[in-house]
Write an enzyme that holds these catalytic residues in place. Sequence first.
Site, short mmCIF file in Angstrom:
data_model
loop_
_atom_site.label_atom_id
_atom_site.label_comp_id
_atom_site.label_asym_id
_atom_site.label_seq_id
_atom_site.Cartn_x
_atom_site.Cartn_y
_atom_site.Cartn_z
CE1 TYR A 41 -3.99 2.06 0.44
CE2 TYR A 41 -2.81 3.10 2.24
CZ TYR A 41 -3.87 3.08 1.36
OH TYR A 41 -4.82 4.08 1.42
CB VAL A 75 -11.53 8.61 5.63
CG1 VAL A 75 -12.85 9.33 5.35
CG2 VAL A 75 -10.36 9.45 5.14
N1 LIG Z 1 -10.42 5.39 4.13
C1 LIG Z 1 -9.23 5.86 4.46
O1 LIG Z 1 -8.90 6.00 5.65
C2 LIG Z 1 -8.25 6.25 3.38
C3 LIG Z 1 -7.09 6.95 3.75
C4 LIG Z 1 -6.18 7.31 2.78
C5 LIG Z 1 -6.41 7.00 1.47
N2 LIG Z 1 -7.53 6.30 1.12
C6 LIG Z 1 -7.71 5.97 -0.29
O2 LIG Z 1 -8.94 6.51 -0.74
C7 LIG Z 1 -9.50 5.63 -1.74
C8 LIG Z 1 -10.92 5.24 -1.34
O3 LIG Z 1 -10.86 4.62 -0.06
P1 LIG Z 1 -12.19 4.14 0.72
O4 LIG Z 1 -11.84 4.15 2.15
O5 LIG Z 1 -13.36 4.89 0.23
O6 LIG Z 1 -12.24 2.61 0.23
P2 LIG Z 1 -13.49 1.63 0.08
O7 LIG Z 1 -12.91 0.26 0.18
O8 LIG Z 1 -14.57 2.01 1.03
O9 LIG Z 1 -13.97 1.90 -1.42
C9 LIG Z 1 -13.11 1.61 -2.49
C10 LIG Z 1 -13.89 1.63 -3.78
O10 LIG Z 1 -13.01 1.23 -4.84
C11 LIG Z 1 -13.65 0.21 -5.60
N3 LIG Z 1 -12.67 -0.66 -6.25
C12 LIG Z 1 -11.84 -1.57 -5.67
N4 LIG Z 1 -11.13 -2.21 -6.61
C13 LIG Z 1 -11.50 -1.69 -7.82
C14 LIG Z 1 -11.12 -1.94 -9.16
N5 LIG Z 1 -10.21 -2.88 -9.47
N6 LIG Z 1 -11.71 -1.23 -10.14
C15 LIG Z 1 -12.65 -0.31 -9.84
N7 LIG Z 1 -13.07 -0.02 -8.59
C16 LIG Z 1 -12.49 -0.71 -7.59
C17 LIG Z 1 -14.52 -0.53 -4.60
O11 LIG Z 1 -15.52 -1.30 -5.24
C18 LIG Z 1 -15.06 0.63 -3.78
O12 LIG Z 1 -16.20 1.20 -4.38
C19 LIG Z 1 -8.54 4.46 -1.86
O13 LIG Z 1 -7.65 4.70 -2.93
C20 LIG Z 1 -7.80 4.49 -0.54
O14 LIG Z 1 -6.54 3.88 -0.62
C21 LIG Z 1 -8.46 5.93 2.05
#
Ligand SMILES: NC(=O)c1ccc[n+]([C@@H]2O[C@H](COP(=O)([O-])OP(=O)(O)OC[C@H]3O[C@@H](n4cnc5c(N)ncnc54)[C@H](O)[C@@H]3O)[C@@H](O)[C@H]2O)c1
Length: 250
Positions: free
Chosen positions: A157, A190
Amino acid sequence: MNALDGKVAIITGGTQGLGGAYTEAFIRHGACVVIGDVRDEEGPDFAARLNATAGTVRVLYEHLDVTKAEEWSRIAGIAEARFGRLTTLVNNAGVPGRDGIEDTTEESWARTINVDLKGCWLGMKTCIPAMRRAGGGAIVNTSSTSGLVGTGRGAPYCSAKGGVVALTKTAAAQYGAENIRVNAVHPGLVDTPRNKNISDEWRREMLRGTPLGRMARPDEIANAVVFLASDASSFMTGSSLIVDGGMTAI
Ligand SMILES: NC(=O)c1ccc[n+]([C@@H]2O[C@H](COP(=O)([O-])OP(=O)(O)OC[C@H]3O[C@@H](n4cnc5c(N)ncnc54)[C@H](O)[C@@H]3O)[C@@H](O)[C@H]2O)c1
Protein backbone atom coordinates in the site's frame (compact mmCIF):
# COMPACT_ATOMS: atom_id res chain seq x y z
CA MET A 1 -22.29 29.61 -10.43
CA ASN A 2 -21.37 26.21 -8.97
CA ALA A 3 -17.72 25.23 -8.57
CA LEU A 4 -17.99 22.35 -11.08
CA ASP A 5 -20.53 23.69 -13.59
CA GLY A 6 -19.74 22.31 -17.05
CA LYS A 7 -17.35 19.63 -15.79
CA VAL A 8 -17.75 16.00 -16.80
CA ALA A 9 -15.91 13.62 -14.50
CA ILE A 10 -15.03 9.96 -14.26
CA ILE A 11 -14.79 8.92 -10.61
CA THR A 12 -13.40 5.45 -10.00
CA GLY A 13 -14.65 3.49 -7.02
CA GLY A 14 -17.37 6.12 -6.88
CA THR A 15 -20.20 4.14 -5.30
CA GLN A 16 -19.19 4.01 -1.63
CA GLY A 17 -16.82 5.43 0.95
CA LEU A 18 -14.73 8.34 -0.28
CA GLY A 19 -15.68 7.81 -3.93
CA GLY A 20 -19.38 7.85 -3.05
CA ALA A 21 -18.90 11.15 -1.20
CA TYR A 22 -17.02 12.56 -4.20
CA THR A 23 -19.82 11.57 -6.56
CA GLU A 24 -22.44 13.24 -4.35
CA ALA A 25 -20.34 16.38 -3.94
CA PHE A 26 -19.57 16.64 -7.66
CA ILE A 27 -23.28 16.46 -8.50
CA ARG A 28 -24.10 19.05 -5.84
CA HIS A 29 -21.45 21.36 -7.31
CA GLY A 30 -22.81 21.10 -10.87
CA ALA A 31 -20.77 18.34 -12.57
CA CYS A 32 -21.94 15.30 -14.50
CA VAL A 33 -20.30 12.07 -13.36
CA VAL A 34 -19.61 8.66 -14.83
CA ILE A 35 -18.86 6.29 -11.97
CA GLY A 36 -16.51 3.43 -12.78
CA ASP A 37 -16.59 0.68 -10.20
CA VAL A 38 -16.78 -3.09 -9.82
CA ARG A 39 -19.86 -2.98 -7.54
CA ASP A 40 -22.30 -3.87 -10.31
CA GLU A 41 -25.05 -4.87 -7.84
CA GLU A 42 -25.13 -1.60 -5.91
CA GLY A 43 -23.81 0.92 -8.47
CA PRO A 44 -26.89 1.34 -10.69
CA ASP A 45 -29.17 1.94 -7.67
CA PHE A 46 -26.75 4.48 -6.23
CA ALA A 47 -26.73 6.39 -9.54
CA ALA A 48 -30.51 6.14 -9.86
CA ARG A 49 -31.01 7.63 -6.38
CA LEU A 50 -28.77 10.61 -7.18
CA ASN A 51 -30.51 11.17 -10.53
CA ALA A 52 -33.92 11.04 -8.85
CA THR A 53 -32.79 13.75 -6.41
CA ALA A 54 -31.30 15.85 -9.23
CA GLY A 55 -34.45 15.41 -11.35
CA THR A 56 -32.34 14.65 -14.43
CA VAL A 57 -29.61 12.24 -15.51
CA ARG A 58 -26.38 13.58 -14.08
CA VAL A 59 -24.74 10.28 -13.04
CA LEU A 60 -24.11 7.06 -14.91
CA TYR A 61 -22.84 3.85 -13.38
CA GLU A 62 -20.53 1.78 -15.60
CA HIS A 63 -18.57 -1.34 -14.80
CA LEU A 64 -14.85 -0.58 -14.66
CA ASP A 65 -12.02 -2.65 -13.31
CA VAL A 66 -9.27 -0.01 -13.21
CA THR A 67 -6.60 -2.61 -13.98
CA LYS A 68 -8.10 -3.35 -17.44
CA ALA A 69 -7.11 -1.07 -20.32
CA GLU A 70 -10.03 -2.06 -22.55
CA GLU A 71 -12.55 -1.22 -19.82
CA TRP A 72 -10.95 2.22 -19.46
CA SER A 73 -11.36 2.90 -23.20
CA ARG A 74 -15.00 1.93 -22.99
CA ILE A 75 -15.85 4.23 -20.06
CA ALA A 76 -13.96 7.23 -21.49
CA GLY A 77 -15.97 6.79 -24.71
CA ILE A 78 -19.21 6.66 -22.74
CA ALA A 79 -18.43 9.93 -20.90
CA GLU A 80 -17.84 11.77 -24.17
CA ALA A 81 -20.80 10.18 -25.93
CA ARG A 82 -23.33 10.79 -23.14
CA PHE A 83 -22.15 14.12 -21.71
CA GLY A 84 -20.28 15.62 -24.72
CA ARG A 85 -16.80 15.81 -23.24
CA LEU A 86 -14.51 14.63 -20.48
CA THR A 87 -12.81 17.27 -18.33
CA THR A 88 -12.06 15.58 -15.02
CA LEU A 89 -10.72 12.29 -13.67
CA VAL A 90 -10.69 11.23 -10.04
CA ASN A 91 -8.55 8.13 -9.62
CA ASN A 92 -10.00 7.00 -6.29
CA ALA A 93 -10.44 3.21 -6.55
CA GLY A 94 -8.11 1.39 -4.24
CA VAL A 95 -7.61 -1.70 -2.16
CA PRO A 96 -5.70 -1.91 1.11
CA GLY A 97 -2.55 -3.98 1.56
CA ARG A 98 -1.79 -3.98 5.24
CA ASP A 99 0.94 -6.59 5.58
CA GLY A 100 4.53 -5.78 6.41
CA ILE A 101 7.56 -6.53 4.25
CA GLU A 102 7.99 -10.18 5.29
CA ASP A 103 4.29 -11.08 5.43
CA THR A 104 3.36 -9.65 2.04
CA THR A 105 2.79 -12.32 -0.60
CA GLU A 106 3.52 -11.83 -4.28
CA GLU A 107 -0.24 -12.04 -4.93
CA SER A 108 -1.16 -9.28 -2.47
CA TRP A 109 1.74 -7.13 -3.70
CA ALA A 110 0.54 -7.47 -7.31
CA ARG A 111 -3.10 -6.80 -6.43
CA THR A 112 -2.46 -3.59 -4.48
CA ILE A 113 0.09 -2.22 -6.92
CA ASN A 114 -2.18 -3.04 -9.87
CA VAL A 115 -5.32 -1.40 -8.49
CA ASP A 116 -3.81 1.53 -6.58
CA LEU A 117 -0.94 2.49 -8.90
CA LYS A 118 -1.36 0.89 -12.33
CA GLY A 119 -5.05 1.86 -12.24
CA CYS A 120 -4.06 5.53 -11.88
CA TRP A 121 -1.64 5.34 -14.77
CA LEU A 122 -4.12 3.55 -17.04
CA GLY A 123 -6.80 6.10 -16.16
CA MET A 124 -4.57 9.02 -17.10
CA LYS A 125 -3.29 7.30 -20.24
CA THR A 126 -6.85 6.72 -21.44
CA CYS A 127 -8.55 9.95 -20.34
CA ILE A 128 -5.89 12.53 -21.27
CA PRO A 129 -6.64 12.35 -25.03
CA ALA A 130 -10.30 13.14 -24.27
CA MET A 131 -9.25 16.03 -21.99
CA ARG A 132 -7.06 17.34 -24.80
CA ARG A 133 -10.13 17.31 -27.07
CA ALA A 134 -12.01 19.23 -24.33
CA GLY A 135 -9.28 21.92 -24.23
CA GLY A 136 -7.87 20.92 -20.84
CA GLY A 137 -8.72 19.10 -17.67
CA ALA A 138 -8.02 18.27 -14.06
CA ILE A 139 -6.93 14.94 -12.62
CA VAL A 140 -7.00 14.07 -8.92
CA ASN A 141 -5.02 10.99 -7.95
CA THR A 142 -5.54 9.35 -4.58
CA SER A 143 -2.48 8.88 -2.43
CA SER A 144 -2.58 8.73 1.37
CA THR A 145 -0.54 9.75 4.37
CA SER A 146 1.00 6.32 3.70
CA GLY A 147 2.45 7.78 0.49
CA LEU A 148 4.35 10.36 2.54
CA VAL A 149 5.49 8.60 5.71
CA GLY A 150 6.32 5.02 6.66
CA THR A 151 3.74 3.26 8.79
CA GLY A 152 5.62 0.06 9.61
CA ARG A 153 2.89 -1.96 7.92
CA GLY A 154 1.27 -1.99 4.54
CA ALA A 155 4.33 -2.50 2.36
CA PRO A 156 2.42 -2.78 -0.95
CA TYR A 157 0.00 0.00 0.00
CA CYS A 158 2.74 2.49 0.98
CA SER A 159 4.65 1.60 -2.17
CA ALA A 160 1.62 2.16 -4.37
CA LYS A 161 0.65 5.42 -2.67
CA GLY A 162 4.22 6.72 -2.82
CA GLY A 163 4.28 5.78 -6.49
CA VAL A 164 1.10 7.81 -7.02
CA VAL A 165 2.97 10.93 -5.83
CA ALA A 166 5.76 10.46 -8.37
CA LEU A 167 3.28 9.56 -11.11
CA THR A 168 1.29 12.70 -10.32
CA LYS A 169 4.34 14.91 -10.54
CA THR A 170 5.56 13.43 -13.79
CA ALA A 171 2.11 13.75 -15.39
CA ALA A 172 1.90 17.36 -14.16
CA ALA A 173 5.25 18.08 -15.79
CA GLN A 174 4.24 16.42 -19.04
CA TYR A 175 0.77 17.94 -19.50
CA GLY A 176 0.90 21.42 -17.93
CA ALA A 177 1.42 23.03 -21.32
CA GLU A 178 -1.85 21.46 -22.48
CA ASN A 179 -3.81 22.92 -19.56
CA ILE A 180 -4.21 19.52 -17.94
CA ARG A 181 -3.54 19.77 -14.20
CA VAL A 182 -2.65 16.73 -12.10
CA ASN A 183 -2.68 16.77 -8.31
CA ALA A 184 -2.75 14.22 -5.49
CA VAL A 185 -4.92 14.11 -2.39
CA HIS A 186 -3.62 12.51 0.80
CA PRO A 187 -6.40 11.56 3.23
CA GLY A 188 -5.62 10.52 6.78
CA LEU A 189 -7.86 7.98 8.51
CA VAL A 190 -11.41 8.28 7.14
CA ASP A 191 -14.63 6.68 8.32
CA THR A 192 -15.39 4.50 5.27
CA PRO A 193 -16.48 0.86 4.83
CA ARG A 194 -12.88 -0.28 4.47
CA ASN A 195 -12.08 0.89 7.99
CA LYS A 196 -15.04 -0.76 9.70
CA ASN A 197 -12.97 -3.82 10.54
CA ILE A 198 -9.64 -2.38 11.59
CA SER A 199 -8.55 -3.46 15.04
CA ASP A 200 -9.32 -1.26 18.04
CA GLU A 201 -5.63 -1.21 18.80
CA TRP A 202 -4.71 0.15 15.37
CA ARG A 203 -7.56 2.67 15.46
CA ARG A 204 -6.37 3.96 18.88
CA GLU A 205 -2.79 4.15 17.62
CA MET A 206 -3.85 6.11 14.52
CA LEU A 207 -6.02 8.51 16.48
CA ARG A 208 -3.28 9.09 19.07
CA GLY A 209 -1.16 10.27 16.14
CA THR A 210 -3.87 12.61 14.80
CA PRO A 211 -3.93 16.06 16.44
CA LEU A 212 -7.63 16.50 15.64
CA GLY A 213 -8.20 13.22 17.51
CA ARG A 214 -10.83 11.67 15.26
CA MET A 215 -11.37 10.05 11.87
CA ALA A 216 -12.37 12.27 8.94
CA ARG A 217 -15.86 12.15 7.49
CA PRO A 218 -15.78 11.35 3.75
CA ASP A 219 -17.31 14.75 2.94
CA GLU A 220 -14.32 16.49 4.54
CA ILE A 221 -12.03 14.86 1.96
CA ALA A 222 -14.59 15.51 -0.79
CA ASN A 223 -14.30 19.27 -0.14
CA ALA A 224 -10.60 19.07 -1.00
CA VAL A 225 -11.20 16.97 -4.12
CA VAL A 226 -13.88 19.36 -5.39
CA PHE A 227 -11.35 22.18 -4.94
CA LEU A 228 -8.64 20.33 -6.91
CA ALA A 229 -11.14 19.51 -9.68
CA SER A 230 -12.44 23.07 -9.90
CA ASP A 231 -11.01 26.19 -11.50
CA ALA A 232 -10.44 27.56 -7.98
CA SER A 233 -7.18 25.53 -8.00
CA SER A 234 -6.22 26.75 -11.50
CA PHE A 235 -2.55 27.38 -10.61
CA MET A 236 -2.04 24.08 -8.80
CA THR A 237 -0.45 21.13 -10.53
CA GLY A 238 1.92 18.43 -9.31
CA SER A 239 0.82 19.22 -5.74
CA SER A 240 0.02 17.07 -2.74
CA LEU A 241 -3.00 18.23 -0.77
CA ILE A 242 -2.85 16.64 2.70
CA VAL A 243 -6.17 16.29 4.53
CA ASP A 244 -5.18 14.25 7.55
CA GLY A 245 -6.25 16.00 10.74
CA GLY A 246 -2.59 16.87 11.32
CA MET A 247 -1.31 13.27 11.28
CA THR A 248 1.79 14.06 9.22
CA ALA A 249 2.48 17.30 11.12
CA ILE A 250 3.75 15.49 14.22
N1 LIG B 1 -10.42 5.39 4.13
C1 LIG B 1 -9.23 5.86 4.46
O1 LIG B 1 -8.90 6.00 5.65
C2 LIG B 1 -8.25 6.25 3.38
C3 LIG B 1 -7.09 6.95 3.75
C4 LIG B 1 -6.18 7.31 2.78
C5 LIG B 1 -6.41 7.00 1.47
N2 LIG B 1 -7.53 6.30 1.12
C6 LIG B 1 -7.71 5.97 -0.29
O2 LIG B 1 -8.94 6.51 -0.74
C7 LIG B 1 -9.50 5.63 -1.74
C8 LIG B 1 -10.92 5.24 -1.34
O3 LIG B 1 -10.86 4.62 -0.06
P1 LIG B 1 -12.19 4.14 0.72
O4 LIG B 1 -11.84 4.15 2.15
O5 LIG B 1 -13.36 4.89 0.23
O6 LIG B 1 -12.24 2.61 0.23
P2 LIG B 1 -13.49 1.63 0.08
O7 LIG B 1 -12.91 0.26 0.18
O8 LIG B 1 -14.57 2.01 1.03
O9 LIG B 1 -13.97 1.90 -1.42
C9 LIG B 1 -13.11 1.61 -2.49
C10 LIG B 1 -13.89 1.63 -3.78
O10 LIG B 1 -13.01 1.23 -4.84
C11 LIG B 1 -13.65 0.21 -5.60
N3 LIG B 1 -12.67 -0.66 -6.25
C12 LIG B 1 -11.84 -1.57 -5.67
N4 LIG B 1 -11.13 -2.21 -6.61
C13 LIG B 1 -11.50 -1.69 -7.82
C14 LIG B 1 -11.12 -1.94 -9.16
N5 LIG B 1 -10.21 -2.88 -9.47
N6 LIG B 1 -11.71 -1.23 -10.14
C15 LIG B 1 -12.65 -0.31 -9.84
N7 LIG B 1 -13.07 -0.02 -8.59
C16 LIG B 1 -12.49 -0.71 -7.59
C17 LIG B 1 -14.52 -0.53 -4.60
O11 LIG B 1 -15.52 -1.30 -5.24
C18 LIG B 1 -15.06 0.63 -3.78
O12 LIG B 1 -16.20 1.20 -4.38
C19 LIG B 1 -8.54 4.46 -1.86
O13 LIG B 1 -7.65 4.70 -2.93
C20 LIG B 1 -7.80 4.49 -0.54
O14 LIG B 1 -6.54 3.88 -0.62
C21 LIG B 1 -8.46 5.93 2.05
